[in-house]
Scaffold this motif. Structure first.
Motif, PDB file in Angstrom:
ATOM      1  N   LEU A   1     -15.802   2.620   3.633  1.00  0.00           N
ATOM      2  CA  LEU A   1     -16.430   2.813   2.328  1.00  0.00           C
ATOM      3  C   LEU A   1     -17.698   3.654   2.427  1.00  0.00           C
ATOM      4  N   TRP A   2     -18.527   3.383   3.432  1.00  0.00           N
ATOM      5  CA  TRP A   2     -19.779   4.136   3.568  1.00  0.00           C
ATOM      6  C   TRP A   2     -19.508   5.595   3.944  1.00  0.00           C
TER       7      TRP A   2
ATOM      8  N   THR B   1     -18.129   7.369   0.799  1.00  0.00           N
ATOM      9  CA  THR B   1     -19.171   7.558  -0.216  1.00  0.00           C
ATOM     10  C   THR B   1     -20.152   8.642   0.211  1.00  0.00           C
TER      11      THR B   1
ATOM     12  N   LEU C   1     -20.401  12.475  -1.504  1.00  0.00           N
ATOM     13  CA  LEU C   1     -21.635  13.001  -2.088  1.00  0.00           C
ATOM     14  C   LEU C   1     -21.983  14.363  -1.495  1.00  0.00           C
TER      15      LEU C   1
END
Length: 345
Positions: free
Chosen positions: A105-106, A109, A113
């Motif tokens: 997830l990190w 994300t 970005l």
């Protein structure tokens, strides 16, 4: 082949130093990206906001801009898949049941970005689209760098950052691909599973699986010498194969949830949001899966045809025949071992 050999070196002789190397590459990835963005922001020409957000180019000759957009999703989708690679290292990660979901997830994300920032930067600074696409370098992003800097040295330095980043990703790809191959061989799911599943005592890694991954990569690279069309078909197959695995896995979860059947116990759960997120994921993946088989442009000729469908059917056909003829006799799915351990304890 040199890059593949370089990746193998880091996954064998230098395997113990791989975590330190990955940290260095992460720093390179972040600072290198911002170095490129900064140069483009300062030196590149600017397009108007109207051109960036409202001008669409149907370069593939499709009957509508919507169809052209869906077909054109193949390239950007590549950057949004593959984050499951971390899962293949699960047996070598401490506290993997909670660490890996957070890592996935990190990483998604964070990179989404950064990817959005560089995408917006490029469309505002790419200049003349036709000129960039017709670049003699064969790589439009290199032409953008040169148009911005007007310098071979500056262009080479910016391109070097991209090359180093892609090379570093090859190290991680060989690591995850070899572990996936090894785990499937351990479960007796492929021909020659005994040899592939062997763990080398000297390196304490699945050395044979690493070498097989490198050999396959090298052999595939030779295809480009004879036909770039065939190589592009295989590369397109990569996306389709990953999408297939995602769709099958998520569909199984959705089916269990609709039937009210319990899911295996886990330390990471989406809770009540699980079903809506699973359904939304399938709605997102299904149309992309279909358009992944489309050729990039019309009218379609032998050289512009997307031959991924042919290879896909061939691979799936071979796998199905192998399973029913021999594979089902020896294959030992991991779930059987999990149930055995639950029964034992």
């Amino acid at each position: 082949m040199a890059i593949a050999a370089f990746a193998v070196l880091f996954n064998t002789a230098l395997a113990k130093n791989l975590p330190r190397v990955e940290v260095f590459l992460l720093v390179l990835h972040v600072f290198g990206l911002f170095a490129i963005i900064t140069v483009l922001w300062i030196m590149a020409p600017r397009a108007s906001a109207r051109d960036v957000w409202f001008e669409f180019t149907n370069a593939g000759g499709w009957n509508s801009k919507g169809t052209a957009t869906m077909v054109g999703l193949l390239s950007p989708v590549i950057s949004t898949i593959g984050y499951d690679c971390a899962v293949h290292m699960a047996e070598e990660v401490n506290n993997s049941s909670s660490t890996l979901p957070k890592a996935i997830l990190w990483s998604f994300t964070f990179n989404a970005l950064l990817g959005f920032i560089i995408a917006i930067t490029l469309v505002f600074t790419l200049g003349n689209v036709e000129e960039v696409l017709a670049s003699l370098t064969g790589y439009p992003f290199i032409q953008i760098f040169y148009n911005t800097t007007k310098s071979y040295t500056g262009t080479n330095l910016m391109t070097l950052i991209v090359i180093l980043t892609l090379t570093s990703s090859a190290i991680a790809e060989v690591a995850t691909a070899s572990r996936q191959l090894w785990s499937f061989a351990r479960d007796r799911g492929i021909p020659g599973y005994r040899w592939v599943a062997h763990i080398s005592p000297a390196y304490n890694i699945p050395l044979n699986a690493v070498l097989v991954s490198s050999l396959v990569t090298s052999l595939l690279s030779l295809i480009n010498i004879g036909s770039y069309v065939a190589l592009n078909a295989i590369l397109a197959l990569t996306v389709v194969s990953l999408l297939t695995s995602y769709i099958i896995t998520i569909s199984c979860l959705v089916l269990k949830r609709f039937r009210g059947l319990p899911l295996p116990p886990s330390r990471w759960s989406l809770g009540p949001w699980g079903l809506p997120i699973n359904v939304a994921a399938l709605c997102f993946l299904a149309p992309i899966y279909v358009f992944s088989f489309f050729p990039l442009a019309t009218p379609v000729e032998a050289e512009t045809m997307n031959w991924a469908i042919v290879i896909y059917v061939g691979v799936m056909g071979f796998a199905t025949i192998y399973y029913f003829v021999y594979g089902h006799k020896v294959y030992l799915p991991p779930v059987a071992l999990v149930k055995r351990d639950e029964y034992r304890y």
